[in-house]
Design an enzyme around this catalytic site. Structure first.
Site, PDB file in Angstrom:
ATOM      1  CB  ALA A 105      -0.115  -1.942   8.785  1.00 56.50           C
ATOM      2  N   GLY A 108       3.715  -4.709  11.899  1.00 58.37           N
ATOM      3  CA  GLY A 108       4.343  -4.736  10.583  1.00 58.37           C
ATOM      4  C   GLY A 108       4.655  -6.105  10.032  1.00 58.37           C
ATOM      5  CE  LYS A 110      -1.905 -11.162   9.739  1.00 55.08           C
ATOM      6  NZ  LYS A 110      -1.310 -11.161  11.100  1.00 55.08           N
ATOM      7  CD  GLU A 128      -2.071   0.554  14.394  1.00 54.68           C
ATOM      8  OE1 GLU A 128      -2.862   0.855  15.320  1.00 54.68           O
ATOM      9  OE2 GLU A 128      -2.146  -0.523  13.756  1.00 54.68           O
ATOM     10  CG  ASP A 173      -4.232  -9.005  11.147  1.00 53.23           C
ATOM     11  OD1 ASP A 173      -4.888 -10.054  11.249  1.00 53.23           O
ATOM     12  OD2 ASP A 173      -3.291  -8.711  11.915  1.00 53.23           O
ATOM     13  CB  CYS A 226      -5.150 -13.596  16.220  1.00 59.99           C
ATOM     14  SG  CYS A 226      -5.136 -12.127  17.280  1.00 59.99           S
TER      15      CYS A 226
END
Length: 429
Positions: A105, A108, A110, A128, A173, A226
């Site tokens: 996470a 922060g 998202k 995290e 993510d 990404c």
């Protein structure tokens, strides 16, 4: 200068679109922010431009405005977030009242986007594994006034073993080689290598294996990166589906993105205003029951009850827990947290010091109003002085919620003439 191995692969990957891709990397970056619905009605921001098509609260802005220095930023009115990075949560589509996990996470962006869509209802676990990044995550959760989030600092597999089949939706993510950030971060270029791509792909497979256990039957799993590397994207999802036949790709209506195999989407910088991103949407088959224990609550201390009555504070449905030296308010849906490294279990209410209740800064940022408030214009000398940690003239007695243009910023305590500053020292400018 981009790595030759990267450019050669991208040319094979894109074919005729490769020149357009290279051209897009030479254009100025499109910068964006996301308004925080938890703060109430959105203000009129003169530096805001067009809407981000896939996120109703997302807007591009004029980079010369430097909105990170505006008092609204410290009040949690908006979060600076790259436009393509808003796409995975749009595909996750979190709903109020659900149980949701953001497994990787920090910092922060998202997580707070998810929280805004949940409107304070339901339970959000944001994790995290890196302790320093977990602290940054916790601070952003606080700044944006999120009350229903548990912040943990754990290995994903530890959470998987404890909260199996618990969450309606899980977002991964994943840490990646960062190729989509080459234009934004120079370090992403210097740190890149084919070995890094392979290492990231292996780690992503392990994280996805843990995430699979967290999703309840019938729930949704969204995986995102990404990076452009197929090894970390389509190939990772293909390997996951072979290892986890209980998951199937889910069809989504997302006309802004380029669709791919197995419920995946690409965000290409030459096709939209944003950096490179990848996401895949998967559904866990079947229906099932939760198999985690609920946390037993504790009664609110009398001093908190007195303070809440004095300030006219009404909390959402939930329960109180004592964590460290502070009192927190957590969602009823929060599971047993014993044995889990927790950074922040919910909304911090405050501490009892010398038989007096001292409210937490997090509580101030969560509140939209209180019986006693002192409002200041964003660009006034008083606001600047307050954010510097100075006292300000105000005919207020006792605790007071300090606001900027109606948006909560922190606490003050008045003696009838001046307001003693309780803005956290670590945030003062």
């Amino acid at each position: 200068m981009l790595p030759k191995e990267f450019l050669d692969r991208m040319e094979k990957q894109l074919g005729e679109e490769y020149p357009q891709f290279l051209e897009s990397l030479e254009r100025p970056r499109a910068v964006a922010l996301r308004l925080n619905p938890l703060k109430g009605n959105a203000p009129q921001l003169p530096f805001v431009q067009a809407n981000v098509p896939w996120e109703p609260m997302g807007f591009y802005y004029d980079p010369s405005a430097r909105p990170g220095l505006h008092p609204y930023h410290e009040a949690g009115v908006y979060y600076l977030q790259e436009a393509s990075a808003m796409a995975p949560v749009a595909l996750l589509d979190p709903q109020p009242g659900e149980r949701i996990c953001d497994l990787c996470a920090a910092p922060g962006g998202k997580t707070t986007q998810i929280a805004g869509r949940m409107t304070g209802e339901g339970f959000l676990l944001c994790n995290e594994i890196n302790p320093k990044r977990a602290k940054i995550l916790s601070r952003n959760i606080e700044r944006l006034g999120v009350a229903n989030a548990l912040v943990t600092n754990e290995h994903p597999q530890t959470l998987a073993e404890k909260y199996r089949n618990f969450f309606d939706r899980v977002l991964v993510d994943a840490p990646c080689s960062g190729e989509g950030m080459f234009r934004k971060e120079e370090a992403a270029v210097t740190d890149w290598s084919p070995e890094t791509v392979r290492m990231c792909a292996n780690r992503q497979g392990e994280i996805l294996h843990s995430a699979a256990q967290l999703v309840r039957p019938g729930g949704r799993l969204v995986y995102s990166t990404c990076t452009f590397a197929p090894e970390e994207n389509e190939q990772t999802i293909e390997a996951f589906l072979k290892a986890h036949p209980e998951f199937t790709p889910e069809k989504m209506d997302a006309p802004w993105f380029t669709p791919g195999p197995n419920g995946s989407f690409r965000m290409w910088p030459h096709k939209l205003l944003g950096e490179g991103h990848f996401a895949a949407v998967l559904r866990k088959n079947g229906e099932g029951e939760d198999d985690v224990r609920q946390l037993s609550g504790e009664k609110l201390p009398v001093l908190w009850q007195s303070f809440a009555k004095e300030m006219g504070i009404r909390l959402p449905e939930g329960k109180a827990v004592v964590f460290g030296q502070s009192l927190y308010w957590v969602p009823e849906e929060m599971p047993d947290i014993r044995g889990v490294r927790v950074m922040r279990p919910g909304l911090e209410l405050g501490q009892v010091k010398k038989d007096r209740f001292q409210p937490a800064h997090a509580l101030a940022l969560w509140l939209k109003t209180a019986k006693t408030t002192w409002d200041m214009p964003a660009h006034s000398k008083e606001t600047t002085a307050y954010m510097h940690g100075e006292t300000i003239p105000a005919p207020v007695s006792g605790w007071c919620l300090v606001t900027v243009d109606g948006y909560s910023l922190g606490w003050g305590k008045g003696d009838g003439k001046v307001l003693k500053n309780h803005y956290p020292k670590g945030l003062r400018r």
